[in-house]
Design a protein around this motif. Structure first.
Motif, PDB file in Angstrom:
ATOM      1  N   VAL A  86       7.585  43.482  53.816  1.00 33.00           N
ATOM      2  CA  VAL A  86       7.840  42.223  54.523  1.00 33.00           C
ATOM      3  C   VAL A  86       8.851  41.416  53.711  1.00 33.00           C
ATOM      4  O   VAL A  86       8.673  41.237  52.509  1.00 33.00           O
ATOM      5  CB  VAL A  86       6.541  41.400  54.680  1.00 33.00           C
ATOM      6  CG1 VAL A  86       6.829  40.049  55.297  1.00 33.00           C
ATOM      7  CG2 VAL A  86       5.511  42.162  55.486  1.00 33.00           C
ATOM      8  N   TYR A  87       9.909  40.963  54.360  1.00 34.73           N
ATOM      9  CA  TYR A  87      10.892  40.076  53.735  1.00 34.73           C
ATOM     10  C   TYR A  87      10.711  38.682  54.310  1.00 34.73           C
ATOM     11  O   TYR A  87      10.719  38.509  55.522  1.00 34.73           O
ATOM     12  CB  TYR A  87      12.322  40.552  54.024  1.00 34.73           C
ATOM     13  CG  TYR A  87      12.677  41.849  53.367  1.00 34.73           C
ATOM     14  CD1 TYR A  87      13.184  41.864  52.077  1.00 34.73           C
ATOM     15  CD2 TYR A  87      12.498  43.049  54.028  1.00 34.73           C
ATOM     16  CE1 TYR A  87      13.512  43.065  51.461  1.00 34.73           C
ATOM     17  CE2 TYR A  87      12.818  44.253  53.432  1.00 34.73           C
ATOM     18  CZ  TYR A  87      13.321  44.258  52.144  1.00 34.73           C
ATOM     19  OH  TYR A  87      13.634  45.433  51.550  1.00 34.73           O
ATOM     20  N   ILE A  88      10.560  37.707  53.433  1.00 33.49           N
ATOM     21  CA  ILE A  88      10.444  36.309  53.856  1.00 33.49           C
ATOM     22  C   ILE A  88      11.526  35.535  53.118  1.00 33.49           C
ATOM     23  O   ILE A  88      11.659  35.639  51.907  1.00 33.49           O
ATOM     24  CB  ILE A  88       9.056  35.730  53.527  1.00 33.49           C
ATOM     25  CG1 ILE A  88       7.970  36.550  54.206  1.00 33.49           C
ATOM     26  CG2 ILE A  88       8.986  34.263  53.951  1.00 33.49           C
ATOM     27  CD1 ILE A  88       6.571  36.166  53.799  1.00 33.49           C
ATOM     28  N   SER A  89      12.285  34.731  53.855  1.00 30.71           N
ATOM     29  CA  SER A  89      13.416  34.039  53.257  1.00 30.71           C
ATOM     30  C   SER A  89      13.535  32.629  53.824  1.00 30.71           C
ATOM     31  O   SER A  89      13.163  32.367  54.954  1.00 30.71           O
ATOM     32  CB  SER A  89      14.692  34.828  53.557  1.00 30.71           C
ATOM     33  OG  SER A  89      15.811  34.154  53.046  1.00 30.71           O
ATOM     34  N   GLY A  90      14.065  31.731  53.009  1.00 30.44           N
ATOM     35  CA  GLY A  90      14.443  30.413  53.490  1.00 30.44           C
ATOM     36  C   GLY A  90      13.300  29.451  53.768  1.00 30.44           C
ATOM     37  O   GLY A  90      13.352  28.709  54.726  1.00 30.44           O
ATOM     38  N   GLN A  91      12.289  29.435  52.919  1.00 27.21           N
ATOM     39  CA  GLN A  91      11.204  28.482  53.105  1.00 27.21           C
ATOM     40  C   GLN A  91      11.656  27.081  52.711  1.00 27.21           C
ATOM     41  O   GLN A  91      12.424  26.901  51.768  1.00 27.21           O
ATOM     42  CB  GLN A  91       9.993  28.880  52.265  1.00 27.21           C
ATOM     43  CG  GLN A  91       9.327  30.135  52.748  1.00 27.21           C
ATOM     44  CD  GLN A  91       8.829  30.021  54.177  1.00 27.21           C
ATOM     45  OE1 GLN A  91       8.105  29.097  54.509  1.00 27.21           O
ATOM     46  NE2 GLN A  91       9.231  30.946  55.011  1.00 27.21           N
ATOM     47  N   LEU A 130       4.244  22.934  48.713  1.00 28.35           N
ATOM     48  CA  LEU A 130       4.330  23.170  50.155  1.00 28.35           C
ATOM     49  C   LEU A 130       5.120  24.439  50.466  1.00 28.35           C
ATOM     50  O   LEU A 130       4.741  25.212  51.353  1.00 28.35           O
ATOM     51  CB  LEU A 130       4.979  21.978  50.853  1.00 28.35           C
ATOM     52  CG  LEU A 130       4.113  20.750  51.039  1.00 28.35           C
ATOM     53  CD1 LEU A 130       4.948  19.585  51.550  1.00 28.35           C
ATOM     54  CD2 LEU A 130       2.970  21.044  51.978  1.00 28.35           C
ATOM     55  N   CYS A 131       6.214  24.659  49.746  1.00 24.98           N
ATOM     56  CA  CYS A 131       6.988  25.894  49.948  1.00 24.98           C
ATOM     57  C   CYS A 131       6.122  27.116  49.660  1.00 24.98           C
ATOM     58  O   CYS A 131       6.143  28.092  50.411  1.00 24.98           O
ATOM     59  CB  CYS A 131       8.221  25.913  49.051  1.00 24.98           C
ATOM     60  SG  CYS A 131       9.560  24.872  49.627  1.00 24.98           S
ATOM     61  N   GLY A 132       5.371  27.060  48.580  1.00 22.21           N
ATOM     62  CA  GLY A 132       4.486  28.170  48.231  1.00 22.21           C
ATOM     63  C   GLY A 132       3.431  28.418  49.292  1.00 22.21           C
ATOM     64  O   GLY A 132       3.178  29.565  49.681  1.00 22.21           O
ATOM     65  N   LEU A 133       2.832  27.352  49.781  1.00 22.09           N
ATOM     66  CA  LEU A 133       1.823  27.494  50.844  1.00 22.09           C
ATOM     67  C   LEU A 133       2.443  28.040  52.124  1.00 22.09           C
ATOM     68  O   LEU A 133       1.841  28.870  52.813  1.00 22.09           O
ATOM     69  CB  LEU A 133       1.148  26.145  51.112  1.00 22.09           C
ATOM     70  CG  LEU A 133       0.222  25.643  50.024  1.00 22.09           C
ATOM     71  CD1 LEU A 133      -0.249  24.223  50.335  1.00 22.09           C
ATOM     72  CD2 LEU A 133      -0.963  26.575  49.842  1.00 22.09           C
ATOM     73  N   ASN A 134       3.654  27.589  52.442  1.00 16.39           N
ATOM     74  CA  ASN A 134       4.349  28.097  53.628  1.00 16.39           C
ATOM     75  C   ASN A 134       4.676  29.581  53.484  1.00 16.39           C
ATOM     76  O   ASN A 134       4.585  30.342  54.454  1.00 16.39           O
ATOM     77  CB  ASN A 134       5.615  27.284  53.901  1.00 16.39           C
ATOM     78  CG  ASN A 134       5.301  25.884  54.393  1.00 16.39           C
ATOM     79  OD1 ASN A 134       4.224  25.617  54.895  1.00 16.39           O
ATOM     80  ND2 ASN A 134       6.251  24.982  54.244  1.00 16.39           N
ATOM     81  N   LEU A 135       5.040  30.008  52.279  1.00 11.04           N
ATOM     82  CA  LEU A 135       5.286  31.432  52.032  1.00 11.04           C
ATOM     83  C   LEU A 135       4.031  32.260  52.274  1.00 11.04           C
ATOM     84  O   LEU A 135       4.072  33.314  52.913  1.00 11.04           O
ATOM     85  CB  LEU A 135       5.764  31.653  50.593  1.00 11.04           C
ATOM     86  CG  LEU A 135       7.204  31.324  50.289  1.00 11.04           C
ATOM     87  CD1 LEU A 135       7.438  31.289  48.786  1.00 11.04           C
ATOM     88  CD2 LEU A 135       8.129  32.332  50.938  1.00 11.04           C
ATOM     89  N   GLN A 195       9.462  40.222  44.740  1.00 17.42           N
ATOM     90  CA  GLN A 195      10.364  39.215  44.181  1.00 17.42           C
ATOM     91  C   GLN A 195      10.064  37.855  44.793  1.00 17.42           C
ATOM     92  O   GLN A 195       9.769  37.749  45.984  1.00 17.42           O
ATOM     93  CB  GLN A 195      11.805  39.601  44.476  1.00 17.42           C
ATOM     94  CG  GLN A 195      12.832  38.675  43.883  1.00 17.42           C
ATOM     95  CD  GLN A 195      14.249  39.153  44.187  1.00 17.42           C
ATOM     96  OE1 GLN A 195      14.580  39.434  45.322  1.00 17.42           O
ATOM     97  NE2 GLN A 195      15.072  39.231  43.155  1.00 17.42           N
ATOM     98  N   VAL A 196      10.149  36.821  43.963  1.00 18.99           N
ATOM     99  CA  VAL A 196      10.046  35.439  44.421  1.00 18.99           C
ATOM    100  C   VAL A 196      11.173  34.666  43.734  1.00 18.99           C
ATOM    101  O   VAL A 196      11.342  34.764  42.526  1.00 18.99           O
ATOM    102  CB  VAL A 196       8.685  34.797  44.059  1.00 18.99           C
ATOM    103  CG1 VAL A 196       8.665  33.345  44.482  1.00 18.99           C
ATOM    104  CG2 VAL A 196       7.535  35.553  44.698  1.00 18.99           C
ATOM    105  N   GLN A 197      11.946  33.922  44.514  1.00 16.87           N
ATOM    106  CA  GLN A 197      13.004  33.081  43.949  1.00 16.87           C
ATOM    107  C   GLN A 197      12.807  31.665  44.442  1.00 16.87           C
ATOM    108  O   GLN A 197      12.398  31.450  45.578  1.00 16.87           O
ATOM    109  CB  GLN A 197      14.385  33.560  44.398  1.00 16.87           C
ATOM    110  CG  GLN A 197      14.793  34.883  43.830  1.00 16.87           C
ATOM    111  CD  GLN A 197      16.204  35.272  44.250  1.00 16.87           C
ATOM    112  OE1 GLN A 197      16.790  34.684  45.145  1.00 16.87           O
ATOM    113  NE2 GLN A 197      16.744  36.253  43.584  1.00 16.87           N
ATOM    114  N   GLY A 198      13.110  30.708  43.606  1.00 13.69           N
ATOM    115  CA  GLY A 198      13.019  29.310  43.998  1.00 13.69           C
ATOM    116  C   GLY A 198      14.290  28.570  43.605  1.00 13.69           C
ATOM    117  O   GLY A 198      14.907  28.880  42.581  1.00 13.69           O
ATOM    118  N   PHE A 199      14.652  27.612  44.416  1.00 13.22           N
ATOM    119  CA  PHE A 199      15.849  26.823  44.165  1.00 13.22           C
ATOM    120  C   PHE A 199      15.501  25.344  44.295  1.00 13.22           C
ATOM    121  O   PHE A 199      14.779  24.955  45.197  1.00 13.22           O
ATOM    122  CB  PHE A 199      16.951  27.183  45.163  1.00 13.22           C
ATOM    123  CG  PHE A 199      17.320  28.643  45.113  1.00 13.22           C
ATOM    124  CD1 PHE A 199      18.238  29.101  44.186  1.00 13.22           C
ATOM    125  CD2 PHE A 199      16.743  29.541  45.977  1.00 13.22           C
ATOM    126  CE1 PHE A 199      18.564  30.438  44.121  1.00 13.22           C
ATOM    127  CE2 PHE A 199      17.060  30.880  45.934  1.00 13.22           C
ATOM    128  CZ  PHE A 199      17.978  31.334  44.999  1.00 13.22           C
TER     129      PHE A 199
END
Length: 69
Positions: A4-9, A37-42, A62-66
């Motif tokens: 599963v690819y998840i992007s742009g949270q 919130l981003c983490g919970l949304n992921l 992989q997990v990336q944050g900006f």
């Protein structure tokens, strides 16, 4: 498939979108909550992709944050 690819949270809570720039318009405390919130949304996206069963997740590749600062 089995990947599963998840992007742009984004830090969105219901209809509220948290936005701004750390140190300018957003405090460290507000940025911490936005990151949470981003983490919970992921996790919610992953649960949805797995048919509601997070126990089926075997590995996170992989997990990336900006942060806007």
């Amino acid at each position: 498939g089995n990947v599963v690819y998840i992007s742009g949270q984004i830090p969105k809570d219901g209809d509220v979108l948290h936005k701004g720039q750390l140190g300018s318009t957003v405090s460290v405390e507000e940025a911490t909550e936005a990151a949470r919130l981003c983490g919970l949304n992921l996790i919610a996206q992953m649960r949805e992709a797995c048919g509601g069963d997070l126990d089926s997740v075997k590995q996170v590749l992989q997990v990336q944050g900006f942060v806007s600062s």
